[in-house]
Design a protein around this motif. Structure first.
Motif, PDB file in Angstrom:
ATOM      1  N   LEU A   1       0.876  -1.279   0.064  1.00  0.00           N
ATOM      2  CA  LEU A   1      -0.066   0.152   0.165  1.00  0.00           C
ATOM      3  C   LEU A   1       0.781   1.254   0.023  1.00  0.00           C
ATOM      4  O   LEU A   1       0.507   2.142  -0.761  1.00  0.00           O
ATOM      5  N   ARG A   2       1.822   1.356   0.773  1.00  0.00           N
ATOM      6  CA  ARG A   2       2.848   2.556   1.047  1.00  0.00           C
ATOM      7  C   ARG A   2       3.476   2.550  -0.279  1.00  0.00           C
ATOM      8  O   ARG A   2       3.492   3.846  -1.034  1.00  0.00           O
TER       9      ARG A   2
ATOM     10  N   VAL B   1      -6.756   4.549   6.242  1.00  0.00           N
ATOM     11  CA  VAL B   1      -7.599   5.729   6.189  1.00  0.00           C
ATOM     12  C   VAL B   1      -6.790   6.909   5.537  1.00  0.00           C
ATOM     13  O   VAL B   1      -7.386   7.641   4.643  1.00  0.00           O
ATOM     14  N   ALA B   2      -5.692   7.081   5.925  1.00  0.00           N
ATOM     15  CA  ALA B   2      -4.816   8.095   5.614  1.00  0.00           C
ATOM     16  C   ALA B   2      -4.523   7.737   4.030  1.00  0.00           C
ATOM     17  O   ALA B   2      -4.359   8.986   3.308  1.00  0.00           O
ATOM     18  N   ALA B   3      -4.142   6.837   3.746  1.00  0.00           N
ATOM     19  CA  ALA B   3      -4.057   6.381   2.165  1.00  0.00           C
ATOM     20  C   ALA B   3      -5.115   7.062   1.315  1.00  0.00           C
ATOM     21  O   ALA B   3      -4.804   7.455   0.177  1.00  0.00           O
ATOM     22  N   MET B   4      -6.245   6.650   1.671  1.00  0.00           N
ATOM     23  CA  MET B   4      -7.462   6.940   1.029  1.00  0.00           C
ATOM     24  C   MET B   4      -7.513   8.307   0.955  1.00  0.00           C
ATOM     25  O   MET B   4      -8.107   8.913  -0.145  1.00  0.00           O
ATOM     26  N   LYS B   5      -7.299   9.157   1.875  1.00  0.00           N
ATOM     27  CA  LYS B   5      -7.310  10.763   1.868  1.00  0.00           C
ATOM     28  C   LYS B   5      -6.059  11.040   0.839  1.00  0.00           C
ATOM     29  O   LYS B   5      -6.189  12.132   0.067  1.00  0.00           O
TER      30      LYS B   5
ATOM     31  N   VAL C   1       6.176   6.978   3.571  1.00  0.00           N
ATOM     32  CA  VAL C   1       6.957   5.546   3.484  1.00  0.00           C
ATOM     33  C   VAL C   1       7.625   5.364   4.561  1.00  0.00           C
ATOM     34  O   VAL C   1       8.039   4.189   5.096  1.00  0.00           O
ATOM     35  N   ASN C   2       8.292   6.363   5.205  1.00  0.00           N
ATOM     36  CA  ASN C   2       9.214   6.007   6.388  1.00  0.00           C
ATOM     37  C   ASN C   2       8.528   6.226   7.731  1.00  0.00           C
ATOM     38  O   ASN C   2       9.306   6.392   8.912  1.00  0.00           O
ATOM     39  N   ASP C   3       7.397   6.499   7.923  1.00  0.00           N
ATOM     40  CA  ASP C   3       6.626   6.903   9.119  1.00  0.00           C
ATOM     41  C   ASP C   3       7.238   7.950   9.819  1.00  0.00           C
ATOM     42  O   ASP C   3       7.595   7.638  11.107  1.00  0.00           O
ATOM     43  N   ASP C   4       7.596   9.143   9.269  1.00  0.00           N
ATOM     44  CA  ASP C   4       8.243  10.035   9.697  1.00  0.00           C
ATOM     45  C   ASP C   4       7.445  11.225  10.052  1.00  0.00           C
ATOM     46  O   ASP C   4       7.390  12.040   9.370  1.00  0.00           O
ATOM     47  N   ALA C   5       7.111  11.405  11.262  1.00  0.00           N
ATOM     48  CA  ALA C   5       6.231  12.446  11.639  1.00  0.00           C
ATOM     49  C   ALA C   5       7.093  13.818  11.431  1.00  0.00           C
ATOM     50  O   ALA C   5       6.273  14.878  11.170  1.00  0.00           O
TER      51      ALA C   5
ATOM     52  N   ARG D   1       3.971   5.461  -5.479  1.00  0.00           N
ATOM     53  CA  ARG D   1       4.271   5.462  -6.817  1.00  0.00           C
ATOM     54  C   ARG D   1       3.385   6.639  -7.399  1.00  0.00           C
ATOM     55  O   ARG D   1       3.592   7.352  -8.371  1.00  0.00           O
ATOM     56  N   MET D   2       2.214   6.733  -6.934  1.00  0.00           N
ATOM     57  CA  MET D   2       1.225   7.672  -7.474  1.00  0.00           C
ATOM     58  C   MET D   2       1.653   9.159  -7.249  1.00  0.00           C
ATOM     59  O   MET D   2       1.577   9.938  -7.904  1.00  0.00           O
TER      60      MET D   2
END
Length: 239
Positions: free
Chosen positions: A19-20, A88-92, A145-149, A25-26
């Motif tokens: 998913l990430r 959910v974040a991916a969909m947004k 991709v890196n979970d970097d807040a 890629r998009m």
């Protein structure tokens, strides 16, 4: 039984990784669209602009594919916690990316018209603005991709320079219009291109805000810094 559970966990982790990658890629496709639309504008390359417009369908198709993948994950995996926030974040985020693609397509459409008009100004501001929004989009994708807040927060706070360049372009185009009415057509199209780039910058920071929530589970309480003063601009005739 234990082996089956382990296999399920591995398969689920692989799906989240995929998913990430799909969302990244998009984002990469959209980033290329912004770069090529700007190049088409600066080089007066109607052929490249037409190609940018035709590539928008690939972004739309990928959005639909990712959305279907997210719905499948929600239905089959019943995620909770950070996994749920990620999906959910991916969909947004893909909606923001799709809009970025639309704005790039619109800029390319204007570039085709502008290629037939007399050249107006250096367009250096457009190149700088495009570079800034591309950097922000890439930064937001890297944060996902890196979970970097922390990286997401940096992008979220980096929209002000984009607005400052936009304000400069806005004033410059108004000046061109006031100096010679024959400039109005080209200057108007260029203003639309600048506004498209400014909106792309807004969507990049939207993505960063969504990534921050996906990673930390917390929303950013403050309103992000903005410097767009074009609504208060006053046209003055050249001295």
């Amino acid at each position: 039984m234990e082996q089956m559970a382990e296999h399920t966990v591995r398969a689920y982790a692989e799906e989240l990784r995929r998913l990430r990658e799909m969302v990244a890629r998009m984002g990469g496709l959209a980033e290329r669209q912004v770069a090529d639309a700007t190049t088409a504008l600066v080089r007066r390359d109607a052929e490249l602009a037409t190609e940018v417009m035709s590539r928008d369908a690939a972004i739309d198709a990928l959005e639909a594919e990712i959305e279907a993948f997210c719905i499948r994950l929600l239905a089959l995996r019943q995620p909770v916690g950070q996994d749920l926030r990620l999906i959910v974040a991916a969909m947004k985020i893909i909606h923001d990316i799709e809009r970025i693609g639309d704005y790039a397509r619109n800029a390319a459409k204007r570039a085709i018209v502008l290629a037939q008009q007399p050249a107006l100004g250096s367009l250096n501001g457009f190149q700088r603005m495009a570079r800034l929004v591309q950097e922000n989009l890439k930064g937001a994708m890297d944060a996902l991709v890196n979970d970097d807040a922390n990286r997401a927060d940096e992008v979220w706070a980096a929209d002000e320079p984009v607005d400052e360049v936009y304000n400069g372009i806005f004033r410059e185009m108004l000046t061109f219009m006031m100096e010679d009415p024959r400039n109005i057509t080209a200057a108007t199209h260029l203003l639309f291109v600048a506004k498209n780039l400014e909106r792309i910058g807004d969507h990049a920071t939207n993505i960063a805000e969504t990534v921050h929530y996906a990673v930390s589970g917390e929303t950013l309480a403050e309103e992000r810094p903005k410097a767009d003063s074009s609504a208060f601009a006053v046209a003055r005739p050249p001295s």
